[in-house]
Design an enzyme around this catalytic site. Structure first.
Site, mmCIF file in Angstrom:
data_model
loop_
_atom_site.group_PDB
_atom_site.id
_atom_site.type_symbol
_atom_site.label_atom_id
_atom_site.label_comp_id
_atom_site.label_asym_id
_atom_site.label_seq_id
_atom_site.Cartn_x
_atom_site.Cartn_y
_atom_site.Cartn_z
ATOM 1 C CD GLU A 80 52.997 36.756 32.772
ATOM 2 O OE1 GLU A 80 52.524 37.814 32.300
ATOM 3 O OE2 GLU A 80 54.172 36.654 33.159
ATOM 4 C CG HIS A 140 56.222 35.136 36.543
ATOM 5 N ND1 HIS A 140 57.281 35.974 36.302
ATOM 6 C CD2 HIS A 140 55.492 35.110 35.402
ATOM 7 C CE1 HIS A 140 57.211 36.432 35.063
ATOM 8 N NE2 HIS A 140 56.133 35.926 34.496
ATOM 9 C CG HIS A 187 60.420 35.971 38.839
ATOM 10 N ND1 HIS A 187 60.444 37.321 38.552
ATOM 11 C CD2 HIS A 187 59.288 35.789 39.569
ATOM 12 C CE1 HIS A 187 59.388 37.919 39.071
ATOM 13 N NE2 HIS A 187 58.668 37.007 39.707
ATOM 14 C CD GLU A 219 55.380 34.135 29.425
ATOM 15 O OE1 GLU A 219 55.774 35.228 29.861
ATOM 16 O OE2 GLU A 219 54.414 34.003 28.655
#
Length: 296
Positions: free
Chosen positions: A288, A273, A223, A271
């Site tokens: 996240e 990012h 990401h 998660e």
């Protein structure tokens, strides 16, 4: 070694180090901005409105932090927040990536109209259309070694360059469906980017030459990417819950991130990012799932 700081106030998404020695981060689902000096408790600022979905955050030339809010239909906001939480907002269609340009202005991407925006130090805003069909969904943006801005075109499968006068050049990627997202200036004066769709890390030099490095796990969904203090490229693997490291000669290393304890007592997948080099010289990652992770 990984150290986890649980953020009870929400879901961290973007993160950046500030000139004031603090980490600033966005809480995307709660409409909040956090500030934390490593080793201290975070301070949380509630935004108004609370449903703007703040995403990418970066330091500006003015000593303040700037961030984007995309969830206002066609009208989003590019915001400046001072250390005491005072917000100044500029309306702009669907902004996402943002960076302080070499000309003293703030430059940002506009995903849906497919444009690059500029806010001058006087607050004047200008926009430049990206010359690809449908706009290409420009995502992250960074400053290149050539006094231009470089950005990813997620849906056009390309890397873009815009000069300070607004001239846009588009470089198509060799891999179909690559879906580039994060981009950063590397230690070798080239631009390095992640391909979330193809599971690769790409490199483009200022002549437009592109090299791609397939990840050990092509399904990891990379990401964001930054240059670390060790001269390597560090990136997040959202789907795999890991942080990766790539040297400029193409050597990979990946590290799993810890799960995050939830309010219900269950562990949540990390998660990851955004990530940044913190004021303490470590890599910090926004999870996240509700935490900040320190690597090293």
């Amino acid at each position: 070694m990984h150290t986890l700081t649980v953020i009870d106030a929400g879901a961290p998404y973007g993160i950046a180090a500030a000139p004031d020695g603090a980490l600033w981060f966005t809480l995307v689902h709660e409409g909040r901005i956090g500030r934390m000096v490593p080793g201290q408790d975070p301070v949380i600022h509630q935004l108004d409105p609370a449903d703007g979905q703040p995403m990418v955050i970066t330091p500006g030339h003015d000593g303040a932090m700037w961030f984007t809010e995309g969830k206002f239909g066609e009208i989003g906001r590019v915001c400046r927040i001072s250390a005491d939480g005072v917000v100044t907002a500029h309306q702009a269609p669907s902004p996402y990536g943002i960076v302080a340009g070499p000309d003293g202005a703030m430059w940002f991407t506009q995903m849906q109209p497919g444009a690059i925006g500029r806010i001058g130090h006087d607050g004047a805003m200008t926009g430049f259309a990206v010359p690809v069909e449908g706009g290409g969904m420009p995502s992250f943006i960074t400053v290149g070694p050539d006094d231009a801005l470089w950005f990813t075109l997620n849906q056009a499968n390309a890397i873009g360059r815009i000069s300070l006068s607004g001239e846009v050049t588009v470089h198509p990627l060799p891999t179909e469906g690559a879906g580039p997202v994060g981009i950063t200036l590397g230690p070798d004066d080239a631009l390095w980017f992640v391909e979330i769709g193809a599971g690769q890390i790409g490199r483009i030099d200022t002549s437009g030459k592109i090299t791609e490095h397939p990840l050990p796990d092509r399904s990891a969904r990379p990401h964001a990417i930054v240059t670390g203090p060790d001269g390597a490229l560090w990136f997040t693997e959202w789907a795999a819950g890991r942080v990766g490291r790539l040297t400029t000669d193409g050597t990979f290393d990946v590290q799993p991130l810890p799960s995050v304890p939830g309010e219900d007592g269950n562990e949540r997948k990390a998660e990851p990012h955004g990530l940044t080099v913190g004021p303490d010289g470590a890599i910090w990652v926004a999870l996240e799932a509700g935490a900040l992770a320190r690597i090293g």
